[in-house]
Design an enzyme around this catalytic site. Structure first.
Site: not given
Length: 491
Positions: A228-229, A232, A238
Site C-alpha cells: 500500500h505505502e 503512495h 487513497h
C-alpha cells in the site's frame, strides 16, 4: 499537508453524574455539535483524525473562523469518503471507522515533499535503512521486495536494491518522533506513511515500529502494508473503493490478488502498461550482491522453498554463490548475504524457460545452461552468442537432453548425466573421453537415478536426486551423507 499531532484538548464536561446524561457541546466555526454522552477520548480522537486526514484547522475555543470549513463540514467529508451517512455528527459508525488501523497519508490532500505525482524514470532504487526486531532481516528484505514487485508486475517499473543513502525510496522503521514532522501514535493507530515521488524524502516509506509486524496472519502484514505505502511512493492517492489496495484502512486480502482493476488502471495512467520484456541494466556476476542482485521476491516462493518435497531442476556454483533452478524460478545462496530469489529472467535476461542442467567454468567465468537439446553460455549475466546444440560436445544422436552436469576442477572434466549413464568431457582437449558412456551405478555406487542435479564442492560431489541430496566422497567412492534438498536453502 496539515498533519500535526500533539493537539491540546479544548473540550470540557461540566455536568455532574448525579444530574443524568451530560451534554457535550463543541463549537466549530459557526456550528455547535451536540455530542451527547460521547466520551472525551472519542472527541479528542475525532478532532485529531479530522485535522490529520481531512485538513481541518481548529482555532481557539469560541473563535469563529470564516475562512476555514467547520468541524461538521469536514466530518461530512470524511463520512462521504467512507460511504457513510453524511450526518456531520460523531455517530457510532463514524467513530468506529476512525478507530480502525490505517495509513498515515491524508485522504483528501496530497502527502508530498516535492510537488509532482510520478517518477520521471522507470528504474527506481530502494534501500532499507532501519529494520524492525519483529522479523529476521532476511524476511524483511523478502517482504519489501515482494511488495515492490506487486507494482512491477502491473507496470513498466523496475526496482533495484541499493546500498546508497541517496536511493530513490528509503525504507525505515521508527516510533513516535522518528525524524520527520509526522510522528507515529503508538500501537494500532497509524501503521505507516509514505511521501510522494521527489527529491530528498520524496518516495520514502516509514513504518511504525510500535506495531507488531509479521509475515503471517498475526499482527500486521508487512507485505500488505508495504505494498500500500509503495503505491503512495509511486504517486497514487487513497481510493474510496474498499477492494482497492489503496483504500486507507487496513484490510486483509489475498496475496495473489493484491491489486484491484482500479489500482492497475491508476498505476498505468502514471507509468504506462506492463511490458513483457523489461529493461535491465548490464549486470556483473562478480559483484552479485552490490548491483543487480536485488531481485524480486514472491511470498509463495518464500513459503514453498521449505516444502519437504522440493526438488531442483539444476544446481551450479557461480563464483562463491550457488544457483538453484526450479521451473522458471531461481534461488541464489551466498554465505555473506543469505538467499535471494526471483524469476530466472530477473537475473539472466532473455532466459524464459526452465533449466535442465548447469555448470560453471571458473577459468573464464562462464556458465553453461542446458535446456533440451541445446544450451546457452552466459557471462556477466549476459548471453554470449546464439543458443547452441549439445551435439557440439560430440554427444551421439541418441542423447537428446542432459539431466545434470558438474565440472570437476581437479581433473578438468565435465560429467554429463543422462538417465543411467554419464559422459566425461575433457575441457582442455575439448573432446569426449573415448571410453564413454559410463554406467552411473558402477562408478558411483549408492547413487540412485535419474540424477536431477550435481554440484562439486570441497572434494565431494553432491547428487540431487528428487527431494534428496547424496554427499559422495570421490576418493572413497561411497555415499557419506544424505540430506533433504531444501536444507540447502536453510530449511
Amino acid at each position: 499537508m496539515g498533519l500535526f499531532l500533539g493537539l491540546v484538548c479544548v473540550f470540557a464536561l461540566y455536568a455532574p453524574r448525579c444530574l443524568g446524561a451530560p451534554l457535550l457541546q463543541v463549537e466549530r466555526g459557526n456550528v455547535t455539535l451536540d455530542l451527547g454522552e460521547k466520551l472525551q477520548d472519542d472527541v479528542i480522537l475525532a478532532e485529531k483524525y479530522i485535522e490529520r486526514f481531512y485538513s481541518f484547522q481548529k482555532g481557539p475555543p469560541g473563535h469563529k473562523k470564516r475562512s476555514h470549513p467547520s468541524f461538521s463540514s469536514k466530518l461530512k467529508d470524511m463520512q462521504s469518503f467512507f460511504g457513510h451517512d453524511q450526518t456531520g455528527s460523531l455517530d457510532t459508525e463514524t467513530l468506529d471507522e476512525m478507530k480502525r488501523p490505517r495509513c498515515g497519508v491524508p485522504d483528501i490532500e496530497e502527502y508530498v515533499y516535492n510537488r509532482g505525482n510520478r517518477w520521471k524514470k522507470n528504474v527506481i532504487t530502494y534501500n532499507i535503512g532501519k529494520y524492525t526486531n519483529d522479523l529476521p532481516v532476511s524476511t524483511v528484505d523478502s517482504l519489501i521486495g515482494a511488495a515492490l514487485d506487486v507494482w512491477a508486475n502491473a507496470s513498466p517499473l523496475r526496482f533495484f536494491r541499493s546500498s546508497s543513502q541517496q536511493a530513490d525510496i528509503m525504507v525505515e522503521f521508527g516510533s513516535k518522533y522518528h525524524g520527520d514532522n509526522y510522528p507515529f501514535d503508538g500501537p494500532k493507530g497509524t501503521l505507516a506513511h509514505a511521501f510522494d515521488p521527489g527529491e530528498g524524502v520524496g518516495g520514502d516509506v516509514h513504518f511504525d515500529d510500535d506495531e507488531l509486524w509479521t509475515a503471517d496472519s498475526r499482527g500486521f502484514s508487512l507485505y500488505l502494508v508495504a505494498a500500500h505505502e509503495f503505491g503512495h511512493s509511486l504517486g497514487l492517492k487513497h481510493s474510496q473503493n474498499p477492494q482497492s489496495l489503496m483504500y486507507p484502512t487496513y484490510r486483509k486480502r489475498q496475496p495473489q490478488n493484491m491489486l484491484s482493476s482500479e489500482d492497475i488502471l491508476n498505476i498505468n495512467a502514471l507509468y504506462g502498461p506492463s511490458v513483457t520484456s523489461p529493461y535491465y541494466p548490464r549486470l556483473n556476476w562478480n559483484n552479485l550482491f552490490k548491483s543487480w542482485y536485488s531481485g524480486y521476491y514472491y511470498p509463495r516462493a518464500v513459503k514453498d522453498k521449505c516444502n519437504p518435497d522440493l526438488s531442483f531442476d539444476s544446481v551450479t556454483n557461480v563464483g562463491t554463490s550457488i544457483f538453484f533452478f526450479k521451473g522458471r524460478y531461481l534461488w541464489i545462496r551466498d554465505n555473506k548475504h543469505g538467499i535471494k530469489e526471483g524469476p530466472i529472467n530477473t537475473f539472466i535476461p532473455k532466459i524464459n524457460s526452465s533449466i535442465d542442467a548447469a555448470y560453471w567454468l571458473g577459468k573464464n567465468s562462464t556458465t553453461f545452461l542446458f535446456r533440451g537439446s541445446s544450451y546457452w553460455t552466459v557471462k556477466d549475466s549476459r548471453i554470449k552468442g546464439l543458443r547452441q546444440k549439445i551435439s557440439s560436445f560430440h554427444f551421439p544422436a541418441s542423447v537428446s537432453h542432459i539431466d545434470a552436469a558438474v565440472y570437476i576442477p581437479n581433473t578438468g572434466h565435465i560429467l554429463f548425466f543422462t538417465l543411467d549413464h554419464y559422459w566425461r568431457y575433457d575441457v582442455r582437449r575439448q573432446a569426449m573421453d573415448k571410453s564413454n558412456p559410463h554406467i552411473i551405478a558402477e562408478d558411483f555406487p549408492g547413487i540412485k537415478t535419474p540424477i536431477s542435479a550435481a554440484l562439486y564442492k570441497h572434494g565431494f560431489i553432491h547428487f540431487f536426486v528428487g527431494a534428496e541430496v547424496y554427499k559422495y566422497d570421490v576418493k572413497r567412492r561411497s555415499v557419506v551423507g544424505l540430506k533433504k534438498a531444501n536444507s540447502w536453502l536453510g530449511c
